[in-house]
Design a protein around this motif. Sequence first.
Motif, short mmCIF file in Angstrom:
data_model
loop_
_atom_site.label_atom_id
_atom_site.label_comp_id
_atom_site.label_asym_id
_atom_site.label_seq_id
_atom_site.Cartn_x
_atom_site.Cartn_y
_atom_site.Cartn_z
N GLU A 77 -28.21 -18.87 -6.68
CA GLU A 77 -28.62 -18.48 -5.33
C GLU A 77 -28.17 -17.06 -5.02
N LYS A 78 -28.96 -16.37 -4.21
CA LYS A 78 -28.61 -14.99 -3.86
C LYS A 78 -27.34 -14.94 -3.02
N VAL A 79 -27.12 -16.00 -2.25
CA VAL A 79 -26.03 -15.97 -1.27
C VAL A 79 -24.66 -15.82 -1.94
N VAL A 80 -24.51 -16.34 -3.17
CA VAL A 80 -23.19 -16.22 -3.80
C VAL A 80 -22.91 -14.79 -4.25
N GLN A 81 -23.93 -13.94 -4.25
CA GLN A 81 -23.72 -12.53 -4.61
C GLN A 81 -23.23 -11.70 -3.42
N TYR A 82 -23.33 -12.26 -2.22
CA TYR A 82 -22.90 -11.50 -1.05
C TYR A 82 -21.39 -11.28 -1.09
N PRO A 83 -20.93 -10.08 -0.68
CA PRO A 83 -19.49 -9.82 -0.76
C PRO A 83 -18.65 -10.75 0.11
N THR A 84 -19.23 -11.30 1.18
CA THR A 84 -18.43 -12.13 2.08
C THR A 84 -18.47 -13.61 1.73
N TYR A 85 -19.21 -13.99 0.69
CA TYR A 85 -19.36 -15.42 0.40
C TYR A 85 -18.03 -16.07 0.07
N TYR A 86 -17.31 -15.49 -0.91
CA TYR A 86 -16.05 -16.13 -1.33
C TYR A 86 -14.98 -16.09 -0.24
N PRO A 87 -14.82 -14.97 0.48
CA PRO A 87 -13.86 -15.02 1.60
C PRO A 87 -14.17 -16.12 2.60
N LEU A 88 -15.47 -16.29 2.94
CA LEU A 88 -15.83 -17.33 3.91
C LEU A 88 -15.56 -18.71 3.34
N PHE A 89 -15.85 -18.88 2.05
CA PHE A 89 -15.61 -20.18 1.43
C PHE A 89 -14.12 -20.52 1.47
N LEU A 90 -13.29 -19.50 1.18
CA LEU A 90 -11.84 -19.75 1.23
C LEU A 90 -11.37 -20.01 2.65
N ALA A 91 -12.02 -19.36 3.63
CA ALA A 91 -11.66 -19.62 5.03
C ALA A 91 -11.99 -21.07 5.37
N LEU A 92 -13.13 -21.54 4.87
CA LEU A 92 -13.49 -22.95 5.08
C LEU A 92 -12.42 -23.86 4.46
N ALA A 93 -11.99 -23.50 3.25
CA ALA A 93 -10.97 -24.29 2.56
C ALA A 93 -9.67 -24.30 3.36
N ALA A 94 -9.28 -23.11 3.85
CA ALA A 94 -8.03 -23.02 4.60
C ALA A 94 -8.14 -23.84 5.89
N GLY A 95 -9.30 -23.76 6.55
CA GLY A 95 -9.49 -24.51 7.79
C GLY A 95 -9.37 -26.00 7.55
N LEU A 96 -10.00 -26.47 6.49
CA LEU A 96 -9.96 -27.91 6.19
C LEU A 96 -8.54 -28.36 5.89
N THR A 97 -7.86 -27.59 5.01
CA THR A 97 -6.50 -27.97 4.65
C THR A 97 -5.60 -27.98 5.88
N GLY A 98 -5.74 -26.92 6.70
CA GLY A 98 -4.90 -26.82 7.88
C GLY A 98 -5.14 -27.96 8.85
N ALA A 99 -6.42 -28.32 9.03
CA ALA A 99 -6.74 -29.38 9.98
C ALA A 99 -6.09 -30.69 9.56
N PHE A 100 -6.00 -30.94 8.24
CA PHE A 100 -5.41 -32.20 7.79
C PHE A 100 -3.89 -32.14 7.77
N LEU A 101 -3.32 -30.92 7.74
CA LEU A 101 -1.87 -30.82 7.62
C LEU A 101 -1.16 -30.57 8.94
#
Lengths: 110, 491
Positions: free
Chosen positions: B103-127
């Motif tokens: 997909e083109k979207v994974v080439q965007y420079p902000t894709y991985y930062p946003l994905f990690l933000a999602l990960a951090a949000g999920l982890t934080g919400a459960f902890l």
Amino acid sequence: MNLLTSLAIGILFAAGIYQILRRNVIRAAVGLVLLSNAVNLFLFSAGAYNGQSAAYSTAAAQISDPLPQALVLTAIVISMGGFAFVLSLLYVISTRYKTSDSDEVKGLKN
Amino acid sequence: MNTWLLLLPLLLPFAGVPLTLALRKRRKIQSALALGLMLAALASTFGLLRAVLTTGQPVSVQMGSWQVPFGITLTADPLGVFMVLMSQIVLSAGLIYSLGSTEKVVQYPTYYPLFLALAAGLTGAFLTGDLFNLFVFAEIIVISGAVLTAIADDTYGVEAAYKYFYISTLASVFFLLGIGSLYVAHGTLNLADLAARIASNPSAPLTMTGMAFLTATFLIKSAAFPFHFWQPDFHAAAPTAVSAMLSSLVVKVGVYAFFRMTALLFPEVTLLKTLLVGVGVAGVIYGGFGAAGTHNVKRMLAYSTLAQIGFILVGIGWGTPLSLAAALVFTFNHALVKAAMLMLAGAMASRAAVKSASFEVVVGVGKYYPFAGVLFLLGGMALAGIPPLNGFISKLMIFWSGVEAAQYVPLLIIGVASIVTLTYVTRAFIRIWFEPNPKAKEKAGDRLLAPALLVLLSLLLGVWAEPLVSLSQWAAAWLGDPAFYIAAILR
């Protein structure tokens, strides 16, 4: 003062809900701002009238509860970020669909 | 040591957001760093689980060393660490999928930062052990999820993100109203302290109002039956790796909050539990038939999430130790299977003539990919609850707990409705892999490693279910006694 605050919160909520239900996407965005301000005011009123002096003061007077103020501050920052995102979405939607009527934005229905 | 084990699963993805953003010009390093951080976070979650298991006590940290109940508490109690483990396994698989995505979207420079933000949000919400902190993490999830969908290759991504963002902003308004009401009533936002104070003074004014607001919030967050209308659009339009996360993990934040609400904050309120059973049963029926009636594989799976969330809510609503354990097992297994299925659907869509998951386009594409077909069939069997896959274990536990709780009417309804799962999964499988389509050609597409890993794990947890079942029974036992949790946090 209590009456005035509760009236203000109520009016803001009513206006916000009315606007968010409008078909015009820009009015709906305004409704979003009104709603978040209404809820911020509500949070703020949770600890507004207890103290005579500010939380950082060292005077002997009873201080206000600082927590609701901190909560409101956080909520304001979050809603500002959200509003900026909504505006950018509106920009893309208006260029892509050439309309500000949310009923015309229905690409997902087909 | 335990403090660090608690902080690392949250800090690593969070630290990754600015780091990957700084590396946006060097895509290879950026994506490798994101995956490396996620795997490190997963490893530290295993360490955390081990620490909680060996000590038998929740690990908790006070941010800024404030005395409890002031300041922000981070807590890894059995439920929290269970949910974090689930989300980090699936998030790691999501990143592996993103690395092999076309997909083109994974080439965007902000894709991985946003994905990690999602990960951090999920982890934080459960902890987190603080209601307002839960709100903040939920907002991080909402914003990163909505932006990831808005930048999707799908042209309707913006529309779906717009819809979702409005609904979840309304949910946030309700959340803040609930927080405000409970704060006025009890003067604290620390979950343990709040639970203790509600227990000692359950009829304080605004307590029930606060509960009602929180219920509305989490019904929207978990996309339960009458609040689900945005969900199929949103989950179908998102980029594949992201939609797998949204449909398997993000809705679980609402589910997690219901675990906390029914077991910790409002254990005496039977109305809430009855409501959850009702909403769950309605969701099972509506989601099942909605999934059977769609013309798009991803949409079908999104509707199926609605039904599966229904099963979990029914389990929470019954509220017996066994049904809570069943709901936890269901939550875990559904996350694995649904993520794998959405990735497979997306991988097939990426190999279709036009990139779309619509049945008309994707029909017959599977002819050249028998391996993906085997994975899809196994995943579908897990979704429908056929042995020896993990879905069987979760459905078995739910039905068993229903028999034990003597809840025969909801049991009968969800039993019949779960047969529908089999029909729509089989139909999707036959249409993609067996129907002839002259336009289908062999074509490079998304890699199948991530869904293969998840399906393998599902198979493993179906054949050897004992660790997961005993883990969830232990977590359910903790949930059954809120005094334990309160005492462990407030000390």
